[in-house]
Design an enzyme around this catalytic site. Structure first.
Site, mmCIF file in Angstrom:
data_model
loop_
_atom_site.group_PDB
_atom_site.id
_atom_site.type_symbol
_atom_site.label_atom_id
_atom_site.label_comp_id
_atom_site.label_asym_id
_atom_site.label_seq_id
_atom_site.Cartn_x
_atom_site.Cartn_y
_atom_site.Cartn_z
ATOM 1 N N LYS A 282 12.572 15.435 1.430
ATOM 2 C CA LYS A 282 12.709 14.992 2.819
ATOM 3 C C LYS A 282 11.840 13.782 3.130
ATOM 4 C CE LYS A 282 14.603 19.129 4.948
ATOM 5 N NZ LYS A 282 14.454 20.210 5.948
ATOM 6 N N ARG B 112 13.960 26.413 -0.412
ATOM 7 C CA ARG B 112 15.320 25.860 -0.435
ATOM 8 C C ARG B 112 15.228 24.453 -1.016
ATOM 9 N NH1 ARG B 112 18.562 22.554 2.771
ATOM 10 N NH2 ARG B 112 20.777 23.128 2.855
#
Length: 274
Positions: free
Chosen positions: A221, A255
């Site tokens: 991210k 995740r």
């Protein structure tokens, strides 16, 4: 700490890895990389062999500013892949990344094991009622607004306190609908700027006060690659560092795009604790 997936009790006291299978053309990291049934099956097989307990399938890109697509298009993308995965791997535990109750219901009817909702029911008033009826584990994430508007909705008096209040309310709503197995996801990158993401990670252990499993989704991210002024493609090492911190602070599920590296984090942290 167990969740019931299609009659199988999964023990989350030992952290598990959830592999990401995006079937969107515009996801921030791997959008459009795989387009055919064979490519999706091969990637799922690779993640399962590397140790993923869950495969999270998503057909709606939730990156900031992503294009909104109709429910019908999401279903057309996701259902054939779900059916193919279950045909090829009958024991696979599929998580469905959607905020739409109809998509969740049809995928669970096809054999999916859980639902991962970025909006925790805020974007579909029928979602929690549907999950309660289906009796599948439900991942509730913190986000404000929609993927199209969330970027500008990041004003907080106290971020972690706001999240705890948000989840307390959502947990009560879910229990009212008869949902038994809940997992909380703080929503790194959703309605939070880079500094806020790091603040949240530094206090992640406070979410354990909710007495529910915690999912951490930091894979590649922007808080990682923007810190180094690079790209998502160059963010694997940073992902590994932040996954390790997440585990040390009590995360039960990682995740990730890169299952092998996440499993190494789980094993090393496990050795450290033992």
């Amino acid at each position: 700490m167990y969740i019931n997936c299609k009659g199988q009790l999964v023990d989350l006291s030992t952290p598990k890895v959830m592999g990401i299978l995006n079937i969107t053309p515009d996801s921030f990291y791997d959008g459009g990389k795989r387009k055919t049934k064979r490519e999706f099956l091969l990637h799922a097989e690779k993640m399962l062999k590397e140790g993923a307990t869950f495969i999270d399938v998503g057909a709606y890109s939730s990156r900031p500013g992503a294009t909104d697509i109709p429910e019908g298009e999401e279903l057309q993308r996701i259902l054939p892949v779900v059916k193919s995965l279950l045909e090829e791997f009958p024991d696979i535990l599929l998580s469905i990344d959607t905020f739409r109750s109809k998509v969740a219901e049809e995928c669970v009817a096809a054999g999916a094991a859980m639902v991962n909702d970025i909006s925790a029911g805020n974007l579909d008033s029928k979602m929690m009622e549907t999950i309660g009826r289906l009796q599948v584990p439900y991942i509730i994430m913190h986000m404000r607004g929609t993927p199209q508007t969330m970027k500008d909705l990041n004003e907080y008096e106290d971020l972690t306190e706001d999240l705890l209040k948000y989840f307390s309310k959502k947990i009560a709503e879910a229990r009212d609908q008869g949902i038994n197995d809940l997992i909380v996801d703080p929503g790194f990158g959703f309605s939070k700027n880079i500094a806020q993401n790091f603040e949240l990670l530094s206090q992640l252990e406070l979410l354990k006060n909710l007495e529910l499993p915690v999912l951490s989704a930091l894979s590649r991210k922007s808080l990682i690659y923007k810190t180094f002024n690079t790209t998502p493609e160059e963010a694997l090492n940073g992902t590994t560092v932040l996954n390790t911190i997440s585990l040390l602070k009590g995360a039960n599920i990682l995740r990730v795009h890169d299952v092998k590296e996440a499993m190494e984090c789980v094993k090393l942290v496990g050795r450290l604790r033992n």
